[in-house]
Motif scaffolding. Structure first.
Motif, mmCIF file in Angstrom:
data_model
loop_
_atom_site.group_PDB
_atom_site.id
_atom_site.type_symbol
_atom_site.label_atom_id
_atom_site.label_comp_id
_atom_site.label_asym_id
_atom_site.label_seq_id
_atom_site.Cartn_x
_atom_site.Cartn_y
_atom_site.Cartn_z
ATOM 1 N N UNK A 49 0.832 -1.206 0.000
ATOM 2 C CA UNK A 49 0.000 0.000 0.000
ATOM 3 C C UNK A 49 0.863 1.252 0.000
ATOM 4 N N UNK A 50 1.936 1.232 0.797
ATOM 5 C CA UNK A 50 2.835 2.384 0.834
ATOM 6 C C UNK A 50 3.503 2.601 -0.519
ATOM 7 N N UNK A 51 3.934 1.518 -1.166
ATOM 8 C CA UNK A 51 4.569 1.633 -2.472
ATOM 9 C C UNK A 51 3.585 2.161 -3.503
ATOM 10 N N UNK A 52 2.363 1.655 -3.486
ATOM 11 C CA UNK A 52 1.349 2.123 -4.427
ATOM 12 C C UNK A 52 1.058 3.604 -4.208
ATOM 13 N N UNK A 53 0.982 4.039 -2.958
ATOM 14 C CA UNK A 53 0.777 5.462 -2.663
ATOM 15 C C UNK A 53 1.904 6.315 -3.229
ATOM 16 N N UNK A 54 3.142 5.855 -3.054
ATOM 17 C CA UNK A 54 4.295 6.612 -3.550
ATOM 18 C C UNK A 54 4.242 6.752 -5.066
ATOM 19 N N UNK A 55 3.996 5.658 -5.755
ATOM 20 C CA UNK A 55 4.031 5.762 -7.215
ATOM 21 C C UNK A 55 2.830 6.528 -7.755
ATOM 22 N N UNK A 56 1.666 6.431 -7.113
ATOM 23 C CA UNK A 56 0.524 7.228 -7.582
ATOM 24 C C UNK A 56 0.764 8.717 -7.332
ATOM 25 N N UNK A 57 1.362 9.057 -6.200
ATOM 26 C CA UNK A 57 1.661 10.466 -5.927
ATOM 27 C C UNK A 57 2.689 10.996 -6.923
ATOM 28 N N UNK A 58 3.699 10.194 -7.246
ATOM 29 C CA UNK A 58 4.703 10.619 -8.229
ATOM 30 C C UNK A 58 4.062 10.800 -9.603
ATOM 31 N N UNK A 59 3.171 9.883 -9.981
ATOM 32 C CA UNK A 59 2.484 10.005 -11.271
ATOM 33 C C UNK A 59 1.614 11.261 -11.288
ATOM 34 N N UNK A 60 0.919 11.519 -10.203
ATOM 35 C CA UNK A 60 0.089 12.720 -10.090
ATOM 36 C C UNK A 60 0.958 13.966 -10.208
ATOM 37 N N UNK A 61 2.100 13.981 -9.528
ATOM 38 C CA UNK A 61 3.011 15.132 -9.579
ATOM 39 C C UNK A 61 3.582 15.339 -10.978
ATOM 40 N N UNK A 62 3.673 14.256 -11.753
ATOM 41 C CA UNK A 62 4.177 14.340 -13.127
ATOM 42 C C UNK A 62 3.072 14.758 -14.106
ATOM 43 N N UNK A 63 1.862 14.941 -13.591
ATOM 44 C CA UNK A 63 0.768 15.399 -14.434
ATOM 45 C C UNK A 63 -0.160 14.313 -14.945
ATOM 46 N N UNK A 64 0.015 13.084 -14.456
ATOM 47 C CA UNK A 64 -0.870 12.007 -14.877
ATOM 48 C C UNK A 64 -2.237 12.202 -14.217
ATOM 49 N N UNK A 65 -3.298 11.904 -14.955
ATOM 50 C CA UNK A 65 -4.655 12.080 -14.437
ATOM 51 C C UNK A 65 -5.369 10.751 -14.213
ATOM 52 N N UNK A 66 -4.828 9.676 -14.746
ATOM 53 C CA UNK A 66 -5.408 8.343 -14.549
ATOM 54 C C UNK A 66 -4.295 7.315 -14.629
ATOM 55 N N UNK A 67 -4.535 6.190 -13.963
ATOM 56 C CA UNK A 67 -3.534 5.129 -13.960
ATOM 57 C C UNK A 67 -4.237 3.793 -14.177
ATOM 58 N N UNK A 68 -3.583 2.912 -14.893
ATOM 59 C CA UNK A 68 -4.137 1.632 -15.315
ATOM 60 C C UNK A 68 -3.198 0.520 -14.857
ATOM 61 N N UNK A 69 -3.704 -0.719 -14.814
ATOM 62 C CA UNK A 69 -2.824 -1.838 -14.508
ATOM 63 C C UNK A 69 -3.411 -3.142 -15.016
ATOM 64 N N UNK A 70 -2.532 -4.094 -15.179
ATOM 65 C CA UNK A 70 -2.883 -5.482 -15.479
ATOM 66 C C UNK A 70 -2.286 -6.306 -14.361
ATOM 67 N N UNK A 71 -3.054 -7.254 -13.852
ATOM 68 C CA UNK A 71 -2.538 -8.189 -12.867
ATOM 69 C C UNK A 71 -3.177 -9.545 -13.127
ATOM 70 N N UNK A 72 -2.731 -10.534 -12.407
ATOM 71 C CA UNK A 72 -3.198 -11.884 -12.641
ATOM 72 C C UNK A 72 -4.569 -12.169 -12.048
ATOM 73 N N UNK A 73 -5.235 -13.162 -12.623
ATOM 74 C CA UNK A 73 -6.574 -13.537 -12.170
ATOM 75 C C UNK A 73 -6.576 -14.720 -11.204
#
Length: 146
Positions: free
Chosen positions: A84-108
Motif C-alpha cells: 500500500x505504501x509503495x502504491x501510494x508513492x508511485x501514484x503520488x509521483x504520477x500525479x506530480x508528473x501530471x498524470x490524471x489516470x492510472x491503469x494496470x494489469x494483474x493476474x486472475x
C-alpha cells in the motif's frame, strides 16, 4: 531507482519468478530491468533493514495516463503495508508528473488475489483490456483517476 541496482535487480528477478511459477508464459507481462529502463518506467523501491523489500513503478503515456508496472513485495514484508505504501508513492509521483489516470494489469489466479485486494482498497475499478492487452482469462485489468 535504477533497475540494475543489485538489491532491486534481485527483487525484479523474484517478481518474474513468481509470475513464471503461477502463470503461463503467454500471459506473463512482467518486464526485465533493461526492458523497464527502455520503456521509461519510473521505478521506486522500499527498504527495510538495508534490503529492498518492495518495488513498483509506472510508465507514463503521452495523454496524461500511466500504467503501473512491476509491483512486488518480498514475502518477508507482506501483510505489513509495504504494498500500500509503495502504491501510494508511485501514484503520488504520477500525479506530480501530471498524470490524471492510472491503469494496470494483474493476474486472475489465487496467487494474485492479495494484489487485486490491494488495488481494490486503493480505489481501482475493473475495466476492459487497454493499450496492447487483449482479453485473457489469466489477466484482470483495473484503472482509477488520480
Amino acid at each position: 531507482m535504477a533497475p540494475d541496482d543489485p538489491g532491486l535487480a534481485d527483487l525484479i528477478a523474484r517478481h518474474a519468478a513468481h509470475g513464471d511459477a503461477h502463470y503461463p508464459a503467454e500471459s506473463n507481462h512482467h518486464l526485465t530491468g533493461p526492458e523497464m529502463a527502455a520503456k521509461g518506467v519510473r521505478l521506486f523501491a522500499g527498504w527495510l533493514s538495508g534490503d529492498v523489500v518492495a518495488m513498483g513503478g509506472y510508465v507514463p503515456w503521452a495523454d496524461g495516463q500511466a500504467e503501473v508496472k512491476s509491483m512486488h513485495v518480498a514475502p518477508s514484508a507482506r501483510g505489513h503495508g509495504a504494498g500500500a505504501a509503495m502504491l501510494d508513492v508511485l501514484m503520488e509521483a504520477a500525479r506530480a508528473e501530471g498524470m490524471v489516470a492510472i491503469w494496470l494489469e494483474t493476474g486472475s489466479r489465487d496467487a494474485s488475489a492479495p494484489a487485486r485486494r490491494l488495488y481494490e482498497r486503493a480505489g481501482f475499478d475493473y475495466c476492459a483490456p487497454f493499450g496492447g492487452y487483449v482479453e485473457d482469462p489469466e489477466s484482470v485489468f483495473m484503472t482509477r483517476a488520480l
